[in-house]
Enzyme design. Structure first.
Site, PDB file in Angstrom:
ATOM      1  N   HIS A  76       2.869   4.406 -10.366  1.00  0.00           N
ATOM      2  CA  HIS A  76       1.998   4.935  -9.715  1.00  0.00           C
ATOM      3  C   HIS A  76       2.285   6.273  -9.251  1.00  0.00           C
ATOM      4  O   HIS A  76       3.586   6.405  -9.501  1.00  0.00           O
ATOM      5  CB  HIS A  76       2.107   3.970  -8.177  1.00  0.00           C
ATOM      6  CG  HIS A  76       1.150   4.456  -7.025  1.00  0.00           C
ATOM      7  ND1 HIS A  76       1.217   5.743  -6.298  1.00  0.00           N
ATOM      8  CD2 HIS A  76      -0.010   3.899  -6.730  1.00  0.00           C
ATOM      9  CE1 HIS A  76       0.434   5.738  -5.374  1.00  0.00           C
ATOM     10  NE2 HIS A  76      -0.501   4.656  -5.545  1.00  0.00           N
TER      11      HIS A  76
ATOM     12  N   ASP B 146      10.260  -0.013  -7.015  1.00  0.00           N
ATOM     13  CA  ASP B 146       9.045  -0.016  -6.260  1.00  0.00           C
ATOM     14  C   ASP B 146       8.322  -1.342  -6.101  1.00  0.00           C
ATOM     15  O   ASP B 146       7.876  -1.590  -6.887  1.00  0.00           O
ATOM     16  CB  ASP B 146       8.063   1.099  -7.048  1.00  0.00           C
ATOM     17  CG  ASP B 146       6.728   1.101  -6.267  1.00  0.00           C
ATOM     18  OD1 ASP B 146       6.692   0.568  -5.273  1.00  0.00           O
ATOM     19  OD2 ASP B 146       5.795   1.873  -6.660  1.00  0.00           O
TER      20      ASP B 146
ATOM     21  N   GLN C 187       3.720  -3.456  -4.855  1.00  0.00           N
ATOM     22  CA  GLN C 187       3.138  -4.455  -5.138  1.00  0.00           C
ATOM     23  C   GLN C 187       3.423  -5.875  -5.368  1.00  0.00           C
ATOM     24  O   GLN C 187       2.678  -6.933  -5.782  1.00  0.00           O
ATOM     25  CB  GLN C 187       2.123  -4.222  -6.583  1.00  0.00           C
ATOM     26  CG  GLN C 187       1.252  -3.032  -6.455  1.00  0.00           C
ATOM     27  CD  GLN C 187      -0.021  -2.944  -5.771  1.00  0.00           C
ATOM     28  OE1 GLN C 187      -0.589  -4.069  -5.735  1.00  0.00           O
ATOM     29  NE2 GLN C 187      -0.450  -2.178  -5.210  1.00  0.00           N
TER      30      GLN C 187
ATOM     31  N   LYS D  92       0.628  -3.338   2.751  1.00  0.00           N
ATOM     32  CA  LYS D  92       0.171  -3.969   1.387  1.00  0.00           C
ATOM     33  C   LYS D  92       0.743  -5.303   1.391  1.00  0.00           C
ATOM     34  O   LYS D  92       0.588  -5.979   0.415  1.00  0.00           O
ATOM     35  CB  LYS D  92       0.810  -3.326   0.200  1.00  0.00           C
ATOM     36  CG  LYS D  92       0.129  -1.944  -0.082  1.00  0.00           C
ATOM     37  CD  LYS D  92       0.503  -1.304  -1.661  1.00  0.00           C
ATOM     38  CE  LYS D  92       0.396   0.077  -1.492  1.00  0.00           C
ATOM     39  NZ  LYS D  92      -0.902   0.750  -1.853  1.00  0.00           N
TER      40      LYS D  92
ATOM     41  N   CYS E  46      -4.640   6.049  -8.867  1.00  0.00           N
ATOM     42  CA  CYS E  46      -3.276   6.751  -8.764  1.00  0.00           C
ATOM     43  C   CYS E  46      -2.333   6.508 -10.136  1.00  0.00           C
ATOM     44  O   CYS E  46      -1.124   6.399  -9.534  1.00  0.00           O
ATOM     45  CB  CYS E  46      -2.505   6.338  -7.540  1.00  0.00           C
ATOM     46  SG  CYS E  46      -3.553   6.962  -6.121  1.00  0.00           S
TER      47      CYS E  46
HETATM   48  C1  PLP Z   1       2.911   0.543  -7.251  1.00  0.00           C
HETATM   49  C2  PLP Z   1       2.721   1.291  -6.089  1.00  0.00           C
HETATM   50  N1  PLP Z   1       3.788   2.305  -5.615  1.00  0.00           N
HETATM   51  C3  PLP Z   1       3.607   2.966  -4.595  1.00  0.00           C
HETATM   52  C4  PLP Z   1       2.375   3.113  -3.838  1.00  0.00           C
HETATM   53  C5  PLP Z   1       2.455   3.798  -2.534  1.00  0.00           C
HETATM   54  O1  PLP Z   1       2.488   3.102  -1.582  1.00  0.00           O
HETATM   55  P1  PLP Z   1       2.090   3.775  -0.023  1.00  0.00           P
HETATM   56  O2  PLP Z   1       0.872   4.265  -0.237  1.00  0.00           O
HETATM   57  O3  PLP Z   1       1.990   2.545   0.776  1.00  0.00           O
HETATM   58  O4  PLP Z   1       3.074   4.868   0.305  1.00  0.00           O
HETATM   59  C6  PLP Z   1       1.364   2.056  -4.254  1.00  0.00           C
HETATM   60  C7  PLP Z   1       0.322   1.892  -3.444  1.00  0.00           C
HETATM   61  O5  PLP Z   1      -0.943   2.057  -4.021  1.00  0.00           O
HETATM   62  C8  PLP Z   1       1.494   1.165  -5.444  1.00  0.00           C
HETATM   63  O6  PLP Z   1       0.583   0.436  -5.755  1.00  0.00           O
END
Ligand code: PLP
Ligand code: PLP
Lengths: 395, 138, 395, 138
Positions: free
Chosen positions: C110, C188, C191, C214, C352
């Site tokens: 992401h 991370d 998900q 999430k 993203c």
């Molecule tokens: C794999 C992954 N990393 C990071 C993020 C960013 O998360 P947040 O927007 O809650 O900071 C997301 C959210 O879309 C994600 O899917």
């Protein structure tokens, strides 16, 4: 009665006088949060579907409301943060660091406006200057001007209203003088937004920060106002989703303000709820708030005057709704605890403002911090319980 | 042993219907507790994490731990005096084996609260810490 | 029915399939937030009075719950953040910057796990390495090991589950290999927390990040897990109230983790609500979640198989509940919009994750992202509406 | 003049009870609109801020602004074609004096939405931007 607007007061018998720490929330703020979570919960600025659009619309609506509430020029100038602390840290590392040799603060700053400077290496005698106060704890403008002359192009960061003593700083004069000597100014509005009408154009601040939770809004939300002309030189702080225009493995290009400064999913529910808090303040009006606060402060002063050995630290007229005191030979913590045991919530201690405590030669104070809903009964109750506490603690 | 001491204190404190009366009693304990000699008020004996200053001084006498304590807050002094009376003159293992959650029954919210403003939580830690240090044989 | 636990579904007829962006909230999460705001609203770690203590207790209770939920050693390792994005940015600037020459990421990251590295100067060919994938989009462990050999002591930052394709990375092997070559690893979990039981001890990650929103919790809250042994070298990030032990004008000394990493008033309501979300997940159980998700994914695959010209990008078995597809000659945005107009919320676009889109030579995909409450009817409805959309868009 | 054009489009769109039917109609407009010559698909004509690619090309003919448009999304192409039909062949001042909020009556949520994923908001800005540029007399 204003208390009826706040569910806390029907659920709790506490006399809540710690509004400088955080305020209670009107029902309508809670309702906005709940409505988002239970009717159109979706992420913002991402999915292009009905609830996603509605969430984005309401989120951006708060931004626009804030803009007009503080009379900013454009919504590009309104950045949502976690609170004042994040706002100051952002400005410190994205704007001040490396570009300013000197940071000038007042003597009445909250740790949030001291520690970030220390952490970047601005320490007293080495880049950090502290403006003196007079014996009413008021800001010493002539010392300030001296410091500005000695340090042209300084970054000035001062609180609008002292969280300990309620002293209201002459921020218009402060920005004027700073600009005269080529500097930039940040105003910490943590304690003022709930009490004083903020007009960033009139104040002419370069940065203005505040927290939602101290102004009847949700926790975890704040605002950093950046005057348009400073945006260009404001470096990105956090980066990630939603700040970028284009990303390859090689590099990223960024969106414009405000979005480039709001990386990742924001506190959507909180931002949406904050609008309701500002609407609420507006519905009561700053005029009413100030008049009422003044009346309660007078009652407080009168009541405290009738108790032996009360120590006050200022008799300034330039005060907002925070009042600090001590009683000779009694530790403030003890007063705080015994007030708590009688259902009165005040704050006792250093109030995240250790340096001024040290300068005054005290460990702390008891602080009464007023909110929109406090009334004569609260003050009378506080005074009665204080007397009981004193009688227990005195030998 | 410890449990009995705790029980006795609970009984004492339960006499009071109102919190404020209970605290008046604690203040009295604080007022009546002996003051620490000034030369013992060293930083190393300070309980870290309290807004009020609390000194806790251990002493090993015949294999048993003894404590002296003081505070600039009379309430905290009352509280630390109560704590000391619970842990006074015990074998190290008795202290270490004691489950501190038992103390929650005292219903002194300060004891279980994790806020750093009050120190009872930290006092307990300090008592335990001393016990551990002595167990390792300083 | 699980949907009954979520007020959104009684208020809205939307078929919500954008759970990767954010999830709906169970009533009990909303209730925790409301309870805090309307019964014991106070700031934490500050005032020593009844509601202040209760708020602190509940806030710290979430920390302890998180600790045990992800099997961390101590609550010192659990830091509350705004979300994954803030977590990664913190690690980047407080731990990686200046200490690591190389950052290794996967191809499926992401933007939150790409842009912060760019922003610190780690770019491809210049400190940033990207692990290749096989033709099922799976992580190429042997290429990874090559990169580790070439860059001993690298910082590895990879997602647990791909937000676009659902690919589950072999994170245990990744941490094992990284440590073998003297590196450190961040995972991370944005998900994964909602789908996979996280055991940080078993994974042996140095850092693990996730977002509450999430995983059925409030917005504006996340967690950064820092393995105890890394805390010492983790620099302060934001500073201010509540992180300090002592402040004079000259300097500040700091508290221990976790408090020193949580400057200023936190998102108290959000943190408290997050515990209810984790309790909810626990009450359903990961076993049930995974079995159900697998069943729905099979239905989806079967249904998509019956539509002409569907393009899938992986047939991996290593998938969590995100599925991306395209239909030949149709822009994904158009499918997304027409699904929206029929009451189906999915995400269409680059999610993203532009770099992988570019590598696959596509502008974006349509993503179906499953949540705990989605059911057979949702999938059937999605498929029916998709067919209608396709028939409108095809010539 | 503009208002009449908007009114006519509103009438057209109001024939549809269901959103999806309305969008089927917009897709049809998109399908039937002429394609832009490839050599006109230059980056400078791209509408910034859209996920889908949208090109908007202005031309001043007899003091009036004319537009050609295209998109890789057929829906967006339909939408931009509608927008172009509203602003086509008008004097610059007419465009600048027009209050864009009128367009909200079209009830195309894409038009008022501030998300960057859809571009109609940005298309409107681009049309205005061209009008301003021409007014200053490039
Ligand atoms: C794999 C992954 N990393 C990071 C993020 C960013 O998360 P947040 O927007 O809650 O900071 C997301 C959210 O879309 C994600 O899917
Ligand atoms: C004057 C002042 N500045 C800054 C802060 C910090 O605000 P927050 O904790 O919302 O970041 C406070 C809060 O106590 C304050 O009173």
């Amino acid at each position: 009665m204003i208390k009826d607007d706040f569910p806390y007061f029907s659920n709790s018998k506490i006399t809540y006088l710690d509004n400088g720490a955080t305020t209670q929330k009107p029902q309508r703020v809670i309702d906005s949060v709940v409505k988002y979570y239970s009717e159109y919960c979706a992420n913002t600025h991402r999915g292009s579907y009905k609830d996603g659009n509605l969430a984005t619309l309401n989120y951006e609506d708060t931004r626009d409301f804030v803009r007009s509430f503080i009379n900013a020029n454009s919504s590009r100038e309104i950045i949502f943060t976690k609170g004042v602390t994040e706002g100051i840290n952002m400005v410190a590392s994205s704007f001040v660091k490396e570009n300013f040799k000197t940071v000038i603060i007042s003597s009445l700053e909250h740790h949030s406006n001291i520690v970030p400077w220390h952490n970047l290496g601005y320490k007293k005698g080495n880049g950090l200057e502290v403006v003196r106060f007079n014996n009413n704890l008021e800001f010493d403008l002539s010392h300030f001007e001296e410091l500005l002359k000695k340090n042209p192009g300084a970054f000035v960061s001062v609180t609008h209203v002292s969280n300990v003593f309620g002293i209201v700083h002459p921020i218009k004069k402060i920005t004027e003088l700073t600009h005269k000597y080529g500097g930039k100014v940040l105003i910490d509005g943590a304690q003022s937004l709930s009490r004083i009408n903020i007009d960033v154009k009139e104040i002419d601040a370069d940065f203005f920060v505040f927290s939602s939770h101290k102004s009847y809004g949700p926790t975890g939300v704040g605002v950093l106002y950046i005057k348009e002309s400073n945006i260009k030189s404001f470096k990105l702080y956090q980066t990630g989703g939603a700040v970028i225009d284009r990303v390859t493995y090689d590099d990223s290009t960024f969106l414009d303000s405000p979005l480039c400064f709001e990386a990742g999913t924001q506190n959507i529910a909180g931002v949406i709820g904050f609008k309701s808090a500002l609407e609420y303040i507006k519905s009561i009006s700053y005029e009413v708030i100030q008049k009422h606060e003044k009346y309660l402060l007078e009652l407080l002063h009168k009541g405290l005057g009738e108790i032996d050995d009360v120590l006050l630290y200022t008799h300034s007229n330039l005060v907002g709704g925070n009042l600090s005191f001590n009683i000779k030979d009694i530790t403030p913590i003890d007063l705080g605890l015994l007030l708590d045991k009688q259902g009165v919530a005040v704050r006792a201690g250093h109030h995240c403002a250790m340096p001024i405590m040290e300068e005054l030669g005290i460990d702390g104070t008891v602080r009464v911090s007023l909110g929109i809903y406090n009334d004569k009964e609260d003050i009378e109750n506080f005074l009665a319980k204080l007397k009981r506490a004193v009688s227990i603690l005195k030998d | 042993m410890i449990n009995e001491r705790v029980k006795k204190i609970i009984d004492d404190l339960e006499m009071f219907d109102e919190d404020i009366d209970k605290y008046e009693y604690i203040v009295d304990i604080g007022k009546n507790a002996p003051d620490l000699e000034e030369n013992l008020k060293k930083d190393e004996f300070l309980v870290h994490g309290c807004t009020s200053k609390v000194w806790l001084i251990p002493q090993l006498i015949d294999g048993k731990l003894n404590f002296k304590a003081d505070s600039n807050s009379v309430i905290v002094k009352g509280l630390v005096t109560i704590l000391v009376s619970i842990f006074q003159n015990l074998y190290i293992d008795d202290i270490l084996n004691f489950n501190n959650t038992e103390l929650e029954k005292l219903n002194l919210t300060e004891i279980i609260s994790p806020t750093r403003q009050n120190g009872v939580y930290h006092m307990l830690n300090k008592i335990r810490h001393y016990a551990e240090v002595y167990k390792e044989g300083v």
